[in-house]
Design a protein around this motif. Structure first.
Motif, short mmCIF file in Angstrom:
data_model
loop_
_atom_site.label_atom_id
_atom_site.label_comp_id
_atom_site.label_asym_id
_atom_site.label_seq_id
_atom_site.Cartn_x
_atom_site.Cartn_y
_atom_site.Cartn_z
N LEU A 276 2.46 8.25 3.22
CA LEU A 276 2.87 6.92 3.86
C LEU A 276 2.25 5.97 3.30
CD1 LEU A 276 2.90 8.00 7.63
CD2 LEU A 276 4.92 7.76 6.35
N GLY A 277 0.92 6.02 2.87
CA GLY A 277 0.62 4.64 2.07
C GLY A 277 0.65 4.70 0.60
N ALA A 278 1.54 5.69 0.00
CA ALA A 278 1.61 5.56 -1.30
C ALA A 278 2.49 4.21 -1.82
CB ALA A 278 2.52 6.81 -1.86
N PRO A 279 3.30 3.65 -1.20
CA PRO A 279 4.13 2.37 -1.71
C PRO A 279 3.02 1.51 -1.75
CG PRO A 279 5.40 3.42 -0.22
CD PRO A 279 4.10 4.32 0.00
N ALA A 280 2.22 1.20 -0.61
CA ALA A 280 1.33 0.17 -0.58
C ALA A 280 0.09 0.09 -1.59
CB ALA A 280 0.57 0.16 0.85
N LYS A 281 -0.35 1.37 -2.00
CA LYS A 281 -1.18 1.94 -2.99
C LYS A 281 -0.71 1.51 -4.41
CE LYS A 281 -4.19 5.36 -4.93
NZ LYS A 281 -4.54 6.72 -4.76
N ARG A 282 0.56 1.84 -4.68
CA ARG A 282 1.09 1.57 -6.07
C ARG A 282 1.31 0.11 -6.01
NH1 ARG A 282 1.60 2.22 -10.79
NH2 ARG A 282 3.73 1.79 -11.63
N CYS A 283 1.83 -0.84 -5.10
CA CYS A 283 1.79 -2.23 -5.05
C CYS A 283 0.18 -2.85 -5.39
CB CYS A 283 2.22 -2.94 -3.71
SG CYS A 283 3.98 -2.50 -3.55
N GLN A 284 -0.71 -2.38 -4.87
CA GLN A 284 -1.86 -2.78 -5.31
C GLN A 284 -2.38 -2.41 -6.55
OE1 GLN A 284 -4.05 -0.69 -2.34
NE2 GLN A 284 -4.15 -2.40 -0.66
N GLU A 285 -1.88 -1.16 -7.21
CA GLU A 285 -2.11 -0.97 -8.28
C GLU A 285 -1.50 -1.84 -9.44
OE1 GLU A 285 -1.04 3.13 -8.78
OE2 GLU A 285 -2.69 3.96 -7.68
N LEU A 286 -0.27 -2.00 -9.06
CA LEU A 286 0.75 -3.07 -9.99
C LEU A 286 0.14 -4.55 -10.07
CD1 LEU A 286 4.24 -1.76 -9.04
CD2 LEU A 286 2.92 -1.46 -11.35
N LEU A 287 -0.43 -5.05 -8.95
CA LEU A 287 -0.91 -6.49 -8.65
C LEU A 287 -2.40 -6.57 -9.15
CD1 LEU A 287 0.69 -7.36 -5.26
CD2 LEU A 287 1.41 -7.98 -7.48
N ALA A 288 -3.12 -5.40 -9.24
CA ALA A 288 -4.53 -5.50 -9.65
C ALA A 288 -4.45 -6.24 -11.18
CB ALA A 288 -4.88 -4.22 -9.95
N GLY A 289 -3.72 -6.13 -11.84
CA GLY A 289 -3.88 -6.81 -13.36
C GLY A 289 -3.37 -8.15 -13.64
N VAL A 290 -2.58 -8.39 -12.35
CA VAL A 290 -2.04 -9.73 -12.44
C VAL A 290 -2.62 -11.17 -11.82
CG1 VAL A 290 0.09 -10.99 -11.52
CG2 VAL A 290 0.40 -8.62 -12.19
N ASP A 291 -2.85 -12.15 -12.53
CA ASP A 291 -3.58 -13.34 -11.94
C ASP A 291 -2.77 -14.04 -11.24
OD1 ASP A 291 -5.05 -15.48 -11.62
OD2 ASP A 291 -5.16 -16.13 -13.96
N THR A 292 -3.08 -13.72 -10.02
CA THR A 292 -2.22 -14.63 -8.96
C THR A 292 -2.82 -15.85 -8.33
OG1 THR A 292 -3.12 -13.23 -7.11
CG2 THR A 292 -1.14 -12.48 -8.10
N SER A 293 -3.96 -16.43 -9.09
CA SER A 293 -4.55 -17.68 -8.60
C SER A 293 -3.79 -18.94 -8.94
CB SER A 293 -5.83 -17.83 -9.30
OG SER A 293 -5.63 -18.11 -10.57
N ALA A 294 -3.85 -19.86 -8.26
CA ALA A 294 -3.17 -21.07 -8.32
C ALA A 294 -3.23 -21.63 -9.57
CB ALA A 294 -3.49 -21.94 -7.14
#
Length: 133
Positions: free
Chosen positions: A54-72
């Motif tokens: 059940l948590g796999a999709p959220a975990k995958r999203c976190q992994e994908l976003l870990a290397g993305v700079d999302t700061s303003a």
């Protein structure tokens, strides 16, 4: 746990095997037995696997976003500055209808001869109730 398929299967097995026999659902003893069953279920491999799935999709999203700079600071100011130009709001109804028809045809939702005028569909845009004629 109530919405979890693994728990429903586990509880169903308990019911079929007589775990709650003689106890009325909602009674004090039933609730006590249910709490014990939930605790036991939480300690099973099935619960661990179900929780991980059940948590796999959220975990995958976190992994994908870990290397993305999302700061303003990452975004260029010019890319976000669209100014006060609201001309795009002035697009007429006909233009929007044409674009909608084009998009639907792209998606294969309509064939060229399937598109009907509002009059053919019994709609009258001049009516206050906006309902069919």
């Amino acid at each position: 746990l109530e919405g979890e398929p693994g728990w429903r299967a586990y509880k169903g097995s308990l019911v079929r095997n007589g775990y709650f026999t003689g106890e009325m659902e909602g009674s004090q003893r039933y609730r006590e037995l249910l709490q014990v069953a939930k605790q036991r279920y939480r300690s099973t491999d099935a619960f661990e696997k179900s929780t991980a799935a059940l948590g796999a999709p959220a975990k995958r999203c976190q992994e994908l976003l870990a290397g993305v700079d999302t700061s303003a600071l990452h975004f260029e100011e010019a890319a976000c500055d669209q100014g006060e130009d609201d001309r795009w709001l002035d697009t007429g109804e006909a233009t929007l209808d044409q674009e909608l028809q084009r998009r639907q045809q792209e998606l294969g939702m309509l064939e060229d001869d399937d598109f009907q005028d509002d009059d053919d569909m019994g709609l009258d845009h001049d009516d206050d109730d906006m309902g069919p004629d």
